[in-house]
Design an enzyme around this catalytic site. Structure first.
Site, PDB file in Angstrom:
ATOM      1  N   HIS A   1     -10.613  -4.887  -0.725  1.00  0.00           N
ATOM      2  CA  HIS A   1      -9.278  -5.475  -0.551  1.00  0.00           C
ATOM      3  C   HIS A   1      -8.794  -4.545   0.748  1.00  0.00           C
ATOM      4  O   HIS A   1      -9.201  -3.456   0.944  1.00  0.00           O
ATOM      5  CB  HIS A   1      -8.339  -5.683  -1.663  1.00  0.00           C
ATOM      6  CG  HIS A   1      -7.221  -6.903  -1.112  1.00  0.00           C
ATOM      7  ND1 HIS A   1      -5.974  -6.321  -0.779  1.00  0.00           N
ATOM      8  CD2 HIS A   1      -7.157  -8.205  -1.408  1.00  0.00           C
ATOM      9  CE1 HIS A   1      -5.178  -7.357  -0.483  1.00  0.00           C
ATOM     10  NE2 HIS A   1      -6.045  -8.697  -1.098  1.00  0.00           N
TER      11      HIS A   1
ATOM     12  N   HIS B   1      -1.218  -2.375 -10.989  1.00  0.00           N
ATOM     13  CA  HIS B   1       0.310  -2.069 -10.419  1.00  0.00           C
ATOM     14  C   HIS B   1       1.389  -1.661 -11.469  1.00  0.00           C
ATOM     15  O   HIS B   1       1.821  -0.487 -10.937  1.00  0.00           O
ATOM     16  CB  HIS B   1       0.950  -3.433  -9.809  1.00  0.00           C
ATOM     17  CG  HIS B   1       0.243  -3.742  -8.311  1.00  0.00           C
ATOM     18  ND1 HIS B   1      -0.033  -2.681  -7.291  1.00  0.00           N
ATOM     19  CD2 HIS B   1      -0.177  -4.741  -7.755  1.00  0.00           C
ATOM     20  CE1 HIS B   1      -0.393  -3.079  -6.389  1.00  0.00           C
ATOM     21  NE2 HIS B   1      -0.771  -4.416  -6.499  1.00  0.00           N
TER      22      HIS B   1
ATOM     23  N   ASP C   1       3.522  -9.013  -5.397  1.00  0.00           N
ATOM     24  CA  ASP C   1       2.794  -8.973  -3.896  1.00  0.00           C
ATOM     25  C   ASP C   1       2.488 -10.364  -3.513  1.00  0.00           C
ATOM     26  O   ASP C   1       2.864 -11.266  -4.052  1.00  0.00           O
ATOM     27  CB  ASP C   1       1.608  -7.853  -4.200  1.00  0.00           C
ATOM     28  CG  ASP C   1       0.740  -8.587  -5.367  1.00  0.00           C
ATOM     29  OD1 ASP C   1       0.711  -9.441  -5.736  1.00  0.00           O
ATOM     30  OD2 ASP C   1      -0.241  -7.374  -5.678  1.00  0.00           O
TER      31      ASP C   1
ATOM     32  N   GLY D   1       5.067 -12.410  -1.883  1.00  0.00           N
ATOM     33  CA  GLY D   1       4.523 -12.081  -0.928  1.00  0.00           C
ATOM     34  C   GLY D   1       4.060 -13.095   0.419  1.00  0.00           C
ATOM     35  O   GLY D   1       4.053 -12.747   1.285  1.00  0.00           O
TER      36      GLY D   1
ATOM     37  N   ASP E   1      -1.392  -2.197  -2.454  1.00  0.00           N
ATOM     38  CA  ASP E   1      -2.841  -2.157  -3.362  1.00  0.00           C
ATOM     39  C   ASP E   1      -3.460  -0.725  -3.543  1.00  0.00           C
ATOM     40  O   ASP E   1      -4.197  -0.827  -4.362  1.00  0.00           O
ATOM     41  CB  ASP E   1      -3.626  -3.150  -2.478  1.00  0.00           C
ATOM     42  CG  ASP E   1      -3.121  -4.716  -2.934  1.00  0.00           C
ATOM     43  OD1 ASP E   1      -2.873  -4.884  -4.054  1.00  0.00           O
ATOM     44  OD2 ASP E   1      -3.552  -5.648  -1.923  1.00  0.00           O
TER      45      ASP E   1
ATOM     46  N   ARG F   1       3.608   6.545   3.736  1.00  0.00           N
ATOM     47  CA  ARG F   1       4.550   7.191   4.377  1.00  0.00           C
ATOM     48  C   ARG F   1       4.492   8.655   4.838  1.00  0.00           C
ATOM     49  O   ARG F   1       3.840   9.225   3.988  1.00  0.00           O
ATOM     50  CB  ARG F   1       6.064   7.064   3.576  1.00  0.00           C
ATOM     51  CG  ARG F   1       6.611   5.775   3.190  1.00  0.00           C
ATOM     52  CD  ARG F   1       6.931   5.191   4.292  1.00  0.00           C
ATOM     53  NE  ARG F   1       7.560   3.680   3.860  1.00  0.00           N
ATOM     54  CZ  ARG F   1       7.601   2.568   4.335  1.00  0.00           C
ATOM     55  NH1 ARG F   1       7.087   2.575   5.600  1.00  0.00           N
ATOM     56  NH2 ARG F   1       8.050   1.600   3.891  1.00  0.00           N
TER      57      ARG F   1
ATOM     58  N   THR G   1       9.023  10.691  11.346  1.00  0.00           N
ATOM     59  CA  THR G   1       8.162   9.468  11.437  1.00  0.00           C
ATOM     60  C   THR G   1       6.594   9.910  11.373  1.00  0.00           C
ATOM     61  O   THR G   1       6.541  11.126  11.374  1.00  0.00           O
ATOM     62  CB  THR G   1       8.462   8.856  12.910  1.00  0.00           C
ATOM     63  OG1 THR G   1       7.811   7.500  12.834  1.00  0.00           O
ATOM     64  CG2 THR G   1       7.908   9.530  14.330  1.00  0.00           C
TER      65      THR G   1
END
Length: 593
Positions: free
Chosen positions: A11, A130, A149, A180, A343, A440, A555
């Site tokens: 996935h 999850h 999701d 989702g 995921d 992130r 960023t």
């Protein structure tokens, strides 16, 4: 010693996690090694790195867990097939993907032919993984938990409750109904075709008004028990074979919306068409509809489990705007969103679920998300000493200072020079220690700027990022100062270590930090502590001492690619862009002139 290898495979966002005696010691997404965003398939590179980092090989691992259970809900799948009669190609594609997942032992043997596999294999239902990734990694002893999701193991949402070492999955929303899928369909409708583009709709939404919210309510219908239904006339995923690619590279998904959506909302936008106000209004309306349905589920969950604590996971767990409104819009008072909510995080959840299934005591909270690769001893020094690299740096007009040099005698001097560069409006690449786990950049693979400069967004987009102008940049804020700058509905909102929640910036503070203030006055917050963030915290604190502003713009360190993983990648990104300063561990690289 108990070693558990957790996987998200076959996935998007393939990933591997290594857990030793209940503690996460290594975690990484495959995309960082393959250099393809959201890489889908078998995470052989991430597995190899996790094992190498721990000084192990596959034969040392006692348990391998993957975040899918191919036999889950098989009777429901059979019933759906009989009633709805999807196309043969649709059924073939799903069977083929199921076989890949079930053939885990074969995939491992192919990837590691010289390493015998002694581990017990565990298949953990997608949404249970999850929920486990959120609850077991959290600091909560007891909490409600929800996963939302696209789809996994024929379900799109699940909820339950965690207590100590126990986690109970109590209910699910099944295929073909999915928040989702709803958000993906709107994302594609608005001309953002790539896998993972949903965050663009979230960033675009504040520029619009919810003018088509009533139409959205026709698409997503709320049910009395907290669930929801999609009006399937507006979608194609339920019965058609959609082009997709989950196995060997960049993930691809077919068009999820049907022609009926254009009849309801007007013509779909193509990627090369300009954004009009109606597109912005559709984005705002879709975000509002998602929040309405999400909070509807949370209210029902709280009625069943009237707790203060909530854990959120699943791909929609990356909807940081909705996450930041939970304590304002529902009875929950504390929210934990795991660093890799999507995921990839299922690899972590699968491993932690197996740890607790084996009867072990509750694991410790995950803590800081710096769980990825790190430079080898002297790797940075050896890289910079390579003749070709040295020539490139000279050609670019770069000066180098090493920590301990006369011009950079200690860390305080390094922080002085970097914070001064930020105040001058320079763009700083910051590469330190272990890479972040999750999507992130959290101060170890980051590009930094001055949040006070109204032109900083334009500077960053011109010099490096080259991305849509409507997308916001995030602030990394000293945790002790967060409540002075942001509006929180609950005191616990001031703890946001993974940049997974958006909160309003206090109105009087917005003119002071225009570079990180979005169109609606909000900011996607990361709170920073010295205990978790070390030198990054001390840098922000030095900037605070200089400016009175306890934050920097943060960023991701990349240029239309996965976040940089190695010192070589960081240096290459610095040299091919117009970045001004690079901090590479204990080395300061600065362009002159």
């Amino acid at each position: 010693m108990t070693l558990i290898l957790g996987l998200n495979a076959f996935h998007a966002d393939a990933a591997a996690v290594l857990v030793r005696d209940g503690q996460v010691i290594a975690a990484a997404e495959e995309e960082r090694f393959r250099r393809i965003k959201h890489w889908a398939g078998f995470p052989s590179e991430a597995i190899a790195w996790c094992l190498d980092d721990a000084g192990l090989n596959l034969a040392d691992v006692g348990h391998i867990a993957i975040n899918t259970l191919p036999k889950a809900t098989r009777w429901r799948k059979a019933y759906y097939t009989i009633v709805h009669r999807p196309s043969p190609r649709f059924l073939w594609d799903r069977w083929r993907n199921k076989q890949e997942r079930a053939g885990l032992a074969l995939q491992l043997a192919r990837a590691f032919p010289e390493q015998p596999i002694k581990a017990q294999l565990h298949f953990i239902e997608h949404h249970r993984a999850h929920l486990a990734s959120a609850f077991y990694a959290s600091p909560f002893e007891e909490a409600a938990a929800i996963s939302v999701d696209g789809f996994g193991d024929f379900a799109s949402s699940a909820w339950g409750v965690g207590q100590g070492a126990n986690l109970t999955l109590e209910g699910q929303v099944f295929f073909p109904h999915s928040l989702g899928v709803f958000y993906t369909a709107i994302t594609q409708f608005l001309g953002f075709p790539n896998y993972g583009d949903e965050y663009k709709v979230m960033g675009l939404a504040p520029y619009g008004q919810p003018t088509v919210l009533e139409q959205m309510r026709q698409i997503v219908r709320l049910l009395p028990d907290g669930r929801f239904d999609l009006d399937l006339r507006y979608f194609t995923h339920a019965t058609q074979r959609l082009p997709h690619q989950w196995s060997h590279g960049s993930p691809v998904v077919g068009t999820h919306f049907s022609p009926a959506l254009s009849e309801l909302l007007g013509p779909a936008r193509s990627a090369d068409q300009p954004l009009e106000q109606r597109h912005k209004d559709i984005a705002r309306s879709a975000q509002a509809m998602y929040e309405t349905a999400f909070f509807h589920m949370l209210h029902a969950l709280h009625r069943r489990h009237p707790l203060d604590q909530l854990c959120i996971a699943g791909g929609c767990g990356a909807n940081s705007v909705a996450n930041g409104k939970v304590t304002r819009s529902t009875p929950f008072k504390q929210v934990y969103v795991q660093a890799a909510a999507g995921d990839a995080g299922g690899a972590l959840g699968a491993a932690l679920d197996v740890w607790h299934q084996l009867g072990h005591p509750r694991c410790k909270p995950m803590g800081a998300a710096y769980l990825g690769t790190r430079p080898a001893p002297r790797e940075i020094e050896l890289l910079l000493a390579e003749p070709q690299i040295a020539d490139q740096l000279r050609s670019a007009g770069c000066n180098l200072l090493h920590l301990g040099d006369a011009g950079l005698p200690n860390e305080a001097a390094l922080l002085d020079q970097v914070s001064s560069a930020i105040t001058e409006g320079l763009v700083v690449g910051w590469f330190e220690g272990r890479m972040e786990w999750g999507p992130r950049a959290l101060g170890h693979r980051s590009i930094l700027g001055d949040p006070r400069r109204a032109d900083m967004k334009d500077i960053l987009n011109l010099k490096i990022k080259r991305r849509e102008s409507f997308r916001p940049f995030a602030p990394s804020v000293l945790q002790e100062a967060a409540a002075e700058w942001f509006e929180f509905a609950s005191p616990a909102d001031a703890d946001v270590p993974y940049m997974m929640q958006v909160y309003p910036i206090r109105e009087e503070k917005r003119p002071l930090i225009p570079a990180v203030t979005h169109r609606d006055g909000s900011g996607r917050l990361q709170t920073v502590t010295e205990a978790d963030n070390g030198r990054y915290y001390r840098l922000i604190h030095r900037f605070f001492e200089r400016t009175g502003v306890p934050m920097v713009l943060n960023t991701s360190f990349n240029e239309n690619e996965p976040i940089v993983c190695t010192p070589h990648q960081a240096l290459a990104c610095f040299l091919r862009t117009n970045m001004d300063v690079l901090v590479l561990g204990d080395v300061l690289v600065r362009r002159e002139g």
